[in-house]
Design an enzyme around this catalytic site. Structure first.
Site, PDB file in Angstrom:
ATOM      1  N   ASN A 146       0.820  -1.213   0.000  1.00 51.35           N
ATOM      2  CA  ASN A 146       0.000   0.000   0.000  1.00 51.35           C
ATOM      3  C   ASN A 146       0.850   1.258   0.000  1.00 51.35           C
ATOM      4  O   ASN A 146       0.670   2.141   0.834  1.00 51.35           O
ATOM      5  CB  ASN A 146      -0.925   0.027   1.215  1.00 51.35           C
ATOM      6  CG  ASN A 146      -2.249  -0.629   0.929  1.00 51.35           C
ATOM      7  OD1 ASN A 146      -2.709  -0.651  -0.209  1.00 51.35           O
ATOM      8  ND2 ASN A 146      -2.859  -1.169   1.947  1.00 51.35           N
ATOM      9  N   ARG A 151       7.705   7.208  -1.364  1.00 58.75           N
ATOM     10  CA  ARG A 151       7.728   7.064   0.086  1.00 58.75           C
ATOM     11  C   ARG A 151       8.562   5.857   0.524  1.00 58.75           C
ATOM     12  O   ARG A 151       9.213   5.892   1.570  1.00 58.75           O
ATOM     13  CB  ARG A 151       6.315   6.946   0.667  1.00 58.75           C
ATOM     14  CG  ARG A 151       6.333   7.024   2.192  1.00 58.75           C
ATOM     15  CD  ARG A 151       5.001   7.464   2.767  1.00 58.75           C
ATOM     16  NE  ARG A 151       4.040   6.393   2.808  1.00 58.75           N
ATOM     17  CZ  ARG A 151       3.665   5.749   3.922  1.00 58.75           C
ATOM     18  NH1 ARG A 151       4.203   6.077   5.078  1.00 58.75           N
ATOM     19  NH2 ARG A 151       2.784   4.806   3.875  1.00 58.75           N
ATOM     20  N   LYS A 257       2.773 -11.355  -3.163  1.00 56.27           N
ATOM     21  CA  LYS A 257       3.382 -10.313  -4.000  1.00 56.27           C
ATOM     22  C   LYS A 257       4.800  -9.976  -3.553  1.00 56.27           C
ATOM     23  O   LYS A 257       5.733  -9.907  -4.361  1.00 56.27           O
ATOM     24  CB  LYS A 257       2.521  -9.051  -3.958  1.00 56.27           C
ATOM     25  CG  LYS A 257       3.209  -7.766  -4.355  1.00 56.27           C
ATOM     26  CD  LYS A 257       3.255  -7.598  -5.841  1.00 56.27           C
ATOM     27  CE  LYS A 257       4.059  -6.362  -6.250  1.00 56.27           C
ATOM     28  NZ  LYS A 257       3.911  -5.197  -5.425  1.00 56.27           N
ATOM     29  N   ASP A 276       0.434  -7.329  -9.257  1.00 55.15           N
ATOM     30  CA  ASP A 276      -0.335  -6.348  -8.491  1.00 55.15           C
ATOM     31  C   ASP A 276      -1.534  -5.928  -9.349  1.00 55.15           C
ATOM     32  O   ASP A 276      -1.722  -6.428 -10.459  1.00 55.15           O
ATOM     33  CB  ASP A 276       0.527  -5.141  -8.110  1.00 55.15           C
ATOM     34  CG  ASP A 276       1.187  -4.530  -9.327  1.00 55.15           C
ATOM     35  OD1 ASP A 276       0.584  -4.562 -10.416  1.00 55.15           O
ATOM     36  OD2 ASP A 276       2.304  -4.019  -9.204  1.00 55.15           O
TER      37      ASP A 276
END
Length: 417
Positions: A146, A151, A257, A276
């Site tokens: 997520n 980031r 994943k 994904d």
DNA sequence: CCTACACCGAAT
DNA sequence: TTCGGTGTAG
């Protein structure tokens, strides 16, 4: 234009089509390279990565990679030790960038098998899989859930600067007189401490703080604290894909994943395709995959496997590599950093024009290529070093690729159910 | 085996 | 709300 090697750098002749640093180091495989512009026009960059004992600095022109390694201040070394270090750095480069894999050969094979790829191949040359450190790769992708590249990059750098002492400090290459300090990636033992979750949360890791701590703890408990976990992770390279995946899935914060990302990016499992939602969408659009019946695009294990097997059938033994090449073109961040943002290819029927790169392949292309046994692209890339006698590079670290990937076939088709 | 739902934070 | 997920409970 052949450029002379910058001061202190060695030249490694290598066509851009074999390796594009600008593409590879920003495409979401690794998050720890620092990237410094060398001119105001952002046409050239220096890339730096801190290893355990040295900082590797790279630059690139159309026909060469330039490299040097910087070490911490230490005792004076003789010429032979300097030469040994040089050789180590070169060996690391060949291993990390997997230079014994001929990328042009792979592109050619994919283009022959896949009309979609054939159409897009010229838009992203030199895109290859790195062979990363498994521990760093694992932690980085636990952070990726997520999350976005920007980031993740901040989090990984923050992790290093808080949990690992600075190896050395270096002035930025240009346009500034500042220094930057370089931290290696922290070992599992440092992240297994009970104080880690609170600290990482304070650093903005969110729920991933507990994942990282628990995974580090599990590995240290199972394999010791002094390089044990790292060595154990390396042993997964010699293991069949399904077995290695099963081991990774035991770790906290590691689902299918993330496990597949690690298998592909640091454990030599070239055929593994991390799926994904984005990959899913493209698979539906171009490769005839079924969509999700309901409304919630939640990825079920069965659907994951279905997508994986389908794309594997299209691309073959290096399907994971092909997927990375193809879908990197879709990355928003690629418009940054002076990458030759691919101009949309002229479409025969210019009825539709979209901004996203992958849409350029045309919408009616449903590619169905019969799976075919694939011979591995292992033609070696000629490599030599300027100012040193030319060096042929037959294999990595004394272990041939064929050796490393042996016995992997069985795991390829094994469904998880 | 498969489906909700929470979880953190940034972007929209 | 959504997103480049995963753990947990049903």
């Amino acid at each position: 234009m052949v450029t002379a090697a910058p001061l202190g750098f060695r030249a490694l002749p290598l066509p851009l089509a074999q390796l594009s640093l600008a593409a590879v180091l920003k495409c979401g495989q690794s998050f720890r390279w620092s990237i410094h512009p060398l001119d105001a026009a952002l046409t050239a960059h220096e890339y730096r990565l801190c290893l355990h004992d040295r900082v590797v600095c790279l630059r690139q022109t159309s026909d060469s990679i330039f490299y040097r390694a910087v070490f911490p201040e230490s005792v004076l070394l003789g010429p032979s030790e300097e030469a040994a270090r040089e050789a180590e750095t070169l060996a690391w480069l060949r291993d990390y960038f997997q230079l014994d894999i001929d990328l042009l050969c792979l592109y050619k094979e994919w283009a022959e098998k896949d009309a979609v790829f054939a159409r897009l191949r010229t838009r992203f040359e030199g895109l290859r899989m790195l062979r990363q450190d498994p521990w760093e790769n694992l932690v980085s992708f636990i952070c990726s859930s997520n999350n976005n590249i920007s980031r993740i990059t901040k989090m990984v750098k923050s992790l290093c600067s808080h949990y690992s002492p600075s190896l050395l400090s270096l002035p930025l290459p240009a346009l500034s007189s500042e220094n930057e300090s370089y931290h290696p990636f922290p070992p599992p033992s440092l992240l297994a401490d009970p104080s880690v979750p609170a600290t990482l949360r304070a650093l903005g890791f969110g729920y991933r703080a507990d994942f990282i701590h628990k995974t580090a703890r599990m590995l240290v408990d199972a394999h010791g604290a002094h390089g044990g976990p790292e060595r154990w992770l390396q042993t997964l390279r010699a293991m069949p894909t399904a077995d290695a995946r099963a081991e990774l899935l035991k770790l906290m914060g590691v689902g299918r994943k993330v496990a597949d990302c690690v298998l592909l990016m640091s454990l030599d499992k070239t055929e593994v395709i991390p799926v994904d939602t984005h990959v899913h969408q493209i698979a539906i659009k171009h490769y005839g995959l079924r969509g999700i019946s309901g409304k919630k695009p939640t990825m079920s294990p069965a659907l994951y496997d279905e997508i994986n097997e389908k794309l594997l059938a299209v691309w073959g033994t290096h399907a994971g590599w092909a997927q990375t090449v193809l879908f990197t073109a879709d990355l928003k961040s690629f418009s940054l950093y002076g990458l030759p943002t691919p101009a949309p290819t002229p479409t025969p029927s210019p009825s539709k024009r979209r901004s996203r790169a992958s849409d350029d392949a045309g919408d009616d292309l449903t590619v169905l290529v019969p799976p075919r046994p694939n011979k591995r692209a292992r033609k070696m890339v000629a490599v030599s070093v300027a100012n040193v006698e030319p060096v042929e590079v037959p294999e990595i670290g004394g272990v041939s690729l064929a050796e490393r990937v042996k016995g992997r076939r069985r795991g390829v088709q094994t469904p998880i159910k």
